[in-house]
Design an enzyme around this catalytic site. Structure first.
Site, mmCIF file in Angstrom:
data_model
loop_
_atom_site.group_PDB
_atom_site.id
_atom_site.type_symbol
_atom_site.label_atom_id
_atom_site.label_comp_id
_atom_site.label_asym_id
_atom_site.label_seq_id
_atom_site.Cartn_x
_atom_site.Cartn_y
_atom_site.Cartn_z
ATOM 1 N N ASP A 47 19.330 56.911 45.465
ATOM 2 C CA ASP A 47 20.694 57.305 45.135
ATOM 3 C C ASP A 47 21.062 57.113 43.673
ATOM 4 O O ASP A 47 20.271 56.588 42.872
ATOM 5 C CB ASP A 47 21.717 56.622 46.048
ATOM 6 N N PRO A 97 40.074 40.427 37.440
ATOM 7 C CA PRO A 97 39.898 41.417 36.372
ATOM 8 C C PRO A 97 39.234 40.822 35.121
ATOM 9 O O PRO A 97 38.729 41.556 34.276
ATOM 10 C CB PRO A 97 41.327 41.882 36.043
ATOM 11 N N ARG A 153 24.557 47.724 51.715
ATOM 12 C CA ARG A 153 23.687 48.893 51.890
ATOM 13 C C ARG A 153 22.323 48.708 51.219
ATOM 14 O O ARG A 153 21.406 49.493 51.443
ATOM 15 C CB ARG A 153 24.383 50.173 51.410
HETATM 16 CL CL1 6GU Z 1 38.129 41.650 41.089
HETATM 17 N N1 6GU Z 1 40.775 41.719 41.083
HETATM 18 C C1 6GU Z 1 41.950 42.240 40.719
HETATM 19 N N2 6GU Z 1 43.077 41.660 41.120
HETATM 20 N N3 6GU Z 1 42.062 43.313 39.948
HETATM 21 C C2 6GU Z 1 40.899 43.873 39.556
HETATM 22 C C3 6GU Z 1 39.647 43.388 39.911
HETATM 23 C C4 6GU Z 1 39.620 42.288 40.679
HETATM 24 N N4 6GU Z 1 38.698 44.167 39.362
HETATM 25 C C5 6GU Z 1 39.362 45.098 38.701
HETATM 26 N N5 6GU Z 1 40.681 44.931 38.800
#
Ligand code: 6GU
Length: 262
Positions: free
Chosen positions: A168, A88, A153
């Site tokens: 797209d 995250p 894709r």
């Molecule tokens: Cl890449 N990993 C985790 N654990 N939570 C996330 C994420 C990644 N991207 C958004 N939330």
């Protein structure tokens, strides 16, 4: 494109790799995909991949040695690969990043689990940290699938309809136009007449206008980021004038009941 995923849950990837466009791309040899697990790079009897955080606190942290061993093994198999940690804290993933990753030959996707990954692994073995959105997942596995799906894709020869990836959403900075199929009337709602007219110029113009207005209504942030071409400005101005005219022609009656009967 070659992928290796580093994950303590390799089984999660089988359904993803066995189905749909990604499954077909693997069968046809357009991409390769495999998983390696830090469990196979542990030394202890319990094959431990996590431990308590120094300094205390909730949750567990992925131990550096098994993870580093796994990433090094993946790099020995794909020496040219970029290694990406899904977290995250990473850079927000978007279509532009998908396009630039698709131009690479190989990716190692490292899935964090638990409350995090020992910081020292990232310093030496990770080229890029990527997040798939501003919310917290229990691990990087779904994020790795999102990245692989969006990138695959874009690999030439993986999409059925030629040009689908060029047309797209987002590739031109706009959302896609509305799509319809048979029947022509569904629960009282008609397909826009022009789409059944066979007039390809008129259909193309309708789609351009529809994509623009939809983007304005649903994702104004995308339009602001991208800016407007002169002809698009004209389309929106005409649409605006049409709404003004409609409002002039239809003064408020005051007698219409509100939805919900209030
Ligand atoms: Cl890449 N990993 C985790 N654990 N939570 C996330 C994420 C990644 N991207 C958004 N939330």
């Amino acid at each position: 494109m070659d992928y290796i995923v580093v994950t303590i849950f390799p089984e999660m990837f089988s359904p993803f790799w066995d189905h749909g466009i990604v499954g077909r791309a693997i069968k046809e040899g357009k991409i390769t995909a495999g998983a390696v697990t830090p469990r196979d790079f542990t030394e202890d009897r319990h094959r431990t991949t996590d431990d308590r955080p120094f300094g205390g606190g909730m949750g567990m942290v992925m131990k550096p040695e098994p993870l580093a061993g796994t990433i090094r093994f993946a790099k020995s198999r794909l020496p040219e690969a970029q290694s990406i940690l899904l977290t995250p804290q990473g850079r927000p993933f978007d279509q532009q990043m998908a396009v630039s990753l698709a131009s690479l030959g190989a990716l190692i996707l490292v899935c964090g689990r638990y409350e995090g990954v020992d910081e020292r692994v990232g310093e030496s073995l990770i080229d890029l940290e990527v997040s798939v959105g501003d919310y917290v997942l229990t691990g990087g596995e779904l994020a790795a699938m999102i990245v692989m799906d969006a990138v695959t894709r874009l690999v030439p020869g993986t999409l059925g309809g030629e040009g689908s990836a060029q047309e797209d959403s987002f590739s031109n900075g706009l959302l896609e136009y509305a799509q319809y199929t048979r029947p022509r009337i569904f629960e009282g709602q008609k397909v826009p007449e022009v789409l059944c007219s066979g007039n390809h110029k008129a259909i193309e113009a309708w789609r351009r206008e529809n994509a623009l207005i939809r983007t304005f209504l649903k994702r104004r942030d995308l339009l602001i980021k991208r800016g407007l071409k002169p002809e698009e400005r004209k389309i929106l101005q005409k649409w605006y004038r049409d709404i003004e005219q409609l409002l002039k022609d239809q003064p408020l009656s005051g007698s219409d009941p509100l939805p919900g009967g209030q």
